[in-house]
Write a protein that holds these residues in place. Structure first.
Motif, mmCIF file in Angstrom:
data_model
loop_
_atom_site.group_PDB
_atom_site.id
_atom_site.type_symbol
_atom_site.label_atom_id
_atom_site.label_comp_id
_atom_site.label_asym_id
_atom_site.label_seq_id
_atom_site.Cartn_x
_atom_site.Cartn_y
_atom_site.Cartn_z
ATOM 1 N N ASP A 125 0.840 -1.194 0.000
ATOM 2 C CA ASP A 125 0.000 0.000 0.000
ATOM 3 C C ASP A 125 0.875 1.243 0.000
ATOM 4 O O ASP A 125 2.082 1.181 0.255
ATOM 5 N N LYS A 126 0.276 2.377 -0.331
ATOM 6 C CA LYS A 126 1.046 3.603 -0.549
ATOM 7 C C LYS A 126 1.826 4.023 0.701
ATOM 8 O O LYS A 126 2.983 4.460 0.605
ATOM 9 N N SER B 91 2.306 14.963 0.024
ATOM 10 C CA SER B 91 2.759 15.465 -1.281
ATOM 11 C C SER B 91 2.867 14.385 -2.356
ATOM 12 O O SER B 91 2.807 14.696 -3.554
ATOM 13 N N ARG B 92 3.012 13.120 -1.949
ATOM 14 C CA ARG B 92 3.300 12.080 -2.944
ATOM 15 C C ARG B 92 2.263 10.964 -2.988
ATOM 16 O O ARG B 92 2.438 9.983 -3.715
ATOM 17 N N TYR B 93 1.166 11.118 -2.250
ATOM 18 C CA TYR B 93 0.211 10.016 -2.136
ATOM 19 C C TYR B 93 -0.350 9.589 -3.497
ATOM 20 O O TYR B 93 -0.596 8.414 -3.741
ATOM 21 N N ASN B 94 -0.528 10.545 -4.391
ATOM 22 C CA ASN B 94 -1.112 10.230 -5.698
ATOM 23 C C ASN B 94 -0.065 9.913 -6.759
ATOM 24 O O ASN B 94 -0.395 9.675 -7.921
ATOM 25 N N GLU B 95 1.205 9.894 -6.350
ATOM 26 C CA GLU B 95 2.275 9.572 -7.284
ATOM 27 C C GLU B 95 2.520 8.067 -7.336
ATOM 28 O O GLU B 95 2.181 7.326 -6.413
ATOM 29 N N SER B 96 3.130 7.639 -8.421
ATOM 30 C CA SER B 96 3.639 6.275 -8.508
ATOM 31 C C SER B 96 5.014 6.252 -7.838
ATOM 32 O O SER B 96 5.904 7.016 -8.220
#
Length: 201
Positions: free
Chosen positions: A117-118, A149-154
């Motif tokens: 998970d993220k 800041s990076r939750y939606n990044e790959s």
């Protein structure tokens, strides 16, 4: 409860393990059905054990993830003999596995990392597992910032994160009985074939 005392002439413990694991995963209330204890031979001569989560059953390997700088990774590199222990409360079953551990390929490691998970991925990018920590609050702030800041990044797999695989040489399956007359079945690999026998409780 299934009886595994009457097995074919060429038994396969992976079939038994996979069936038991599936039953456990289906019926358990635990959020971590793959939880098990990994035991390794410590660099200081003491045995070392810790809980982790089994991620894949890919015959002939049982696979989990971690960092190359972790103590378990250093211990496996120094001595690849390792053990995994599973306890499944709902079915009153225990499985003990002994085998040889190694790291997986980069492709396998990428696959395992993508399945995390993220939050777990982000922890792997900011934490040096097992290293000295000056301030938990500072690390928590780094994590919160990364999460925001990076939750939606790959998230790419860090170079120091990889998969580990254990190739079993022994499986012991135990079915606990209220009478304490437990059923124990031991599989041992000899000359590339599995030999099975019953063991007294």
């Amino acid at each position: 409860m299934k009886d595994i005392s009457h097995l074919p002439e060429q038994p396969d413990p992976f079939v038994v393990f996979t069936n038991w694991f599936h039953e456990h995963s289906t019926h358990t209330k635990s959020a971590h059905p793959g939880a098990c204890v990994l035991s390794t031979n410590g660099l200081d001569g003491f045995p070392n054990a810790r809980f982790l989560s089994l991620k894949l059953i890919e015959v002939p390997f049982l696979i989990f993830g971690g960092t190359r700088e972790s103590l378990k990774a250093k211990e496996i590199s120094n001595d690849p003999h390792a053990a995994l222990t599973f306890w499944w409360e709902e079915s009153k079953r225990q499985v003990r596995v002994q085998g040889i551990a190694a790291t997986t390929s980069d492709e396998h490691s990428d696959f395992l990392f993508r399945r995390r998970d993220k939050a777990a991925q982000l922890v792997s990018t900011i934490s040096q597992q097992g290293a000295h920590l000056n301030s938990w609050e500072d690390l928590k702030d780094q994590f919160d910032a990364a999460l925001a800041s990076r939750y939606n990044e790959s998230i790419a797999r860090p170079e120091n994160w990889c998969g580990f695989k254990v190739e079993p040489t022994r499986f012991e399956f135990m079915e606990f009985m209220d009478t304490r007359l437990h059923r124990r079945t031991l599989f041992s690999k000899k000359n590339n074939e599995w030999v099975v026998k019953m063991v007294q409780p």
